[in-house]
Design a protein around this motif. Sequence first.
Motif, mmCIF file in Angstrom:
data_model
loop_
_atom_site.group_PDB
_atom_site.id
_atom_site.type_symbol
_atom_site.label_atom_id
_atom_site.label_comp_id
_atom_site.label_asym_id
_atom_site.label_seq_id
_atom_site.Cartn_x
_atom_site.Cartn_y
_atom_site.Cartn_z
ATOM 1 N N PHE A 25 -16.201 -1.881 -7.793
ATOM 2 C CA PHE A 25 -14.937 -1.854 -8.514
ATOM 3 C C PHE A 25 -14.148 -3.142 -8.275
ATOM 4 O O PHE A 25 -13.585 -3.726 -9.205
ATOM 5 N N LEU A 26 -14.112 -3.609 -7.026
ATOM 6 C CA LEU A 26 -13.355 -4.815 -6.707
ATOM 7 C C LEU A 26 -13.987 -6.068 -7.310
ATOM 8 O O LEU A 26 -13.284 -7.000 -7.699
ATOM 9 N N VAL A 27 -15.314 -6.091 -7.388
ATOM 10 C CA VAL A 27 -15.982 -7.209 -8.066
ATOM 11 C C VAL A 27 -15.533 -7.264 -9.515
ATOM 12 O O VAL A 27 -15.231 -8.342 -10.060
ATOM 13 N N GLU A 28 -15.460 -6.131 -10.167
ATOM 14 C CA GLU A 28 -14.997 -6.083 -11.553
ATOM 15 C C GLU A 28 -13.544 -6.541 -11.662
ATOM 16 O O GLU A 28 -13.176 -7.277 -12.581
ATOM 17 N N CYS A 29 -12.701 -6.116 -10.716
ATOM 18 C CA CYS A 29 -11.289 -6.524 -10.734
ATOM 19 C C CYS A 29 -11.126 -8.042 -10.601
ATOM 20 O O CYS A 29 -10.177 -8.622 -11.134
ATOM 21 N N MET B 113 0.833 -1.189 0.000
ATOM 22 C CA MET B 113 0.000 0.000 0.000
ATOM 23 C C MET B 113 0.869 1.241 0.000
ATOM 24 O O MET B 113 1.873 1.308 0.683
ATOM 25 N N THR B 114 0.459 2.253 -0.770
ATOM 26 C CA THR B 114 1.166 3.520 -0.758
ATOM 27 C C THR B 114 0.358 4.544 0.002
ATOM 28 O O THR B 114 -0.848 4.427 0.145
ATOM 29 N N SER B 115 1.026 5.586 0.475
ATOM 30 C CA SER B 115 0.383 6.554 1.345
ATOM 31 C C SER B 115 -0.699 7.358 0.644
ATOM 32 O O SER B 115 -1.515 7.996 1.294
ATOM 33 N N GLU B 116 -0.725 7.357 -0.722
ATOM 34 C CA GLU B 116 -1.728 8.138 -1.441
ATOM 35 C C GLU B 116 -3.114 7.523 -1.319
ATOM 36 O O GLU B 116 -4.125 8.171 -1.611
ATOM 37 N N PHE B 117 -3.210 6.262 -0.913
ATOM 38 C CA PHE B 117 -4.493 5.598 -0.803
ATOM 39 C C PHE B 117 -4.943 5.528 0.654
ATOM 40 O O PHE B 117 -4.186 5.083 1.519
ATOM 41 N N PRO B 118 -6.191 5.941 0.954
ATOM 42 C CA PRO B 118 -6.695 5.897 2.327
ATOM 43 C C PRO B 118 -7.255 4.531 2.707
ATOM 44 O O PRO B 118 -8.138 4.442 3.547
ATOM 45 N N THR C 298 -13.462 9.387 -4.650
ATOM 46 C CA THR C 298 -13.584 8.505 -5.804
ATOM 47 C C THR C 298 -12.389 8.648 -6.747
ATOM 48 O O THR C 298 -12.199 7.804 -7.628
ATOM 49 N N SER C 299 -11.586 9.665 -6.545
ATOM 50 C CA SER C 299 -10.413 9.879 -7.398
ATOM 51 C C SER C 299 -9.366 8.777 -7.249
ATOM 52 O O SER C 299 -8.439 8.693 -8.053
ATOM 53 N N VAL C 300 -9.515 7.908 -6.228
ATOM 54 C CA VAL C 300 -8.542 6.817 -6.067
ATOM 55 C C VAL C 300 -8.767 5.700 -7.080
ATOM 56 O O VAL C 300 -7.877 4.881 -7.313
ATOM 57 N N LEU C 301 -9.949 5.645 -7.687
ATOM 58 C CA LEU C 301 -10.299 4.506 -8.537
ATOM 59 C C LEU C 301 -9.349 4.272 -9.719
ATOM 60 O O LEU C 301 -8.955 3.126 -9.957
ATOM 61 N N PRO C 302 -8.966 5.303 -10.480
ATOM 62 C CA PRO C 302 -8.141 5.025 -11.661
ATOM 63 C C PRO C 302 -6.842 4.275 -11.361
ATOM 64 O O PRO C 302 -6.366 3.512 -12.206
ATOM 65 N N ASN C 303 -6.286 4.472 -10.174
ATOM 66 C CA ASN C 303 -5.001 3.841 -9.850
ATOM 67 C C ASN C 303 -5.119 2.743 -8.802
ATOM 68 O O ASN C 303 -4.110 2.237 -8.323
ATOM 69 N N LEU C 304 -6.343 2.374 -8.461
ATOM 70 C CA LEU C 304 -6.531 1.436 -7.354
ATOM 71 C C LEU C 304 -6.010 0.032 -7.676
ATOM 72 O O LEU C 304 -5.610 -0.707 -6.785
ATOM 73 N N LYS C 305 -5.994 -0.304 -8.952
ATOM 74 C CA LYS C 305 -5.503 -1.646 -9.310
ATOM 75 C C LYS C 305 -4.052 -1.854 -8.888
ATOM 76 O O LYS C 305 -3.608 -2.989 -8.714
ATOM 77 N N SER C 306 -3.328 -0.752 -8.717
ATOM 78 C CA SER C 306 -1.906 -0.873 -8.363
ATOM 79 C C SER C 306 -1.707 -1.429 -6.964
ATOM 80 O O SER C 306 -0.606 -1.874 -6.621
#
Length: 309
Positions: free
Chosen positions: A70-74, A1-6, A37-45
């Motif tokens: 989103f996680l169901v889709e992943c 996990m990186t600090s940019e994600f809560p 919601t801005s975390v979504l584009p990079n959440l797969k990382s």
Amino acid sequence: MTSEFPLQLDVIQLETELGICQTLAITLTERTDLIPTSVLPNLKSIIPEDLDFSQGVILFGMSPIWLYGFLVECCRNAPWIACYDVRTRMAVVVKSNIQTLAVGDTISIIFNRTPGIAILIGGPPDSGKSVFSYALRRSLFEKDKRLKVFIQRANWDGEGNWVLEMSDRQKANELKEANTRRIHLLENREKIMRNYFGFHAKAIKNIRDVMDIVLVDVGGMVQDEKKPILEECSHYIIISRSQEKVGEWHDFCRSLNPAIVIHSVLEEKLVRLENEDYLEVVAGRWVTGETVRVPDIIVDKVLECYRKY
């Protein structure tokens, strides 16, 4: 996990009726604000590398509905995907690529742990129960980020955490009013209320198996129909703007351990009263959209109840 994600995603194992199942655990690491919601584009990382898509996946944890979507889709290529429902203590299958599990099937989770505490929060209407319970959950997490705290709204006033989190107060009040179910005014109210509070009592029991602390908001009326909820709680907190109503709530909760009595006031105030049996304070103010934390003396008392239990 990186600090940019809560939030944090981890692969854990849960024991179920099907055996040990792979589980993607969701942990919110910053609960002072809503997850953007801005975390979504990079959440797969931050999807864990050890998440095995050749196995079924249970999604487990508290998070916004859009994050679950989103996680169901992943995880769409996994044999099956289920979402854990803390109230029923089951995982509900939401997607399946196999014949042995269908969408809508449930998987029982087996927990081997001492149940957490459940604190009933009562008091007359307009005393600040909803604001207080929401602020208490946030304050407990800030005090100890390892704690798992859940608010169970066991009343029909239509008010959930979302009401307290919305910045548009007018829209929040409109939605609250639209979602209020005045079941106590219906012709068959006795049967409906028995079923309603029976459901919440069962939910509290299941939630205690997973959470450390359950905060149970039972609304502003003392009613015999709520007694099943009492049987599933361990402690109680009274928050009241009326001194005359405190005794009524003490009597109703006499089978539980008294933790705190808060004499609710409209101004900013905190005064501790002399009482050897429980913490008693005059405190305020409890205002929707403004009050986000409770005094440390109250948080520490709740933690003391949890550690002694």
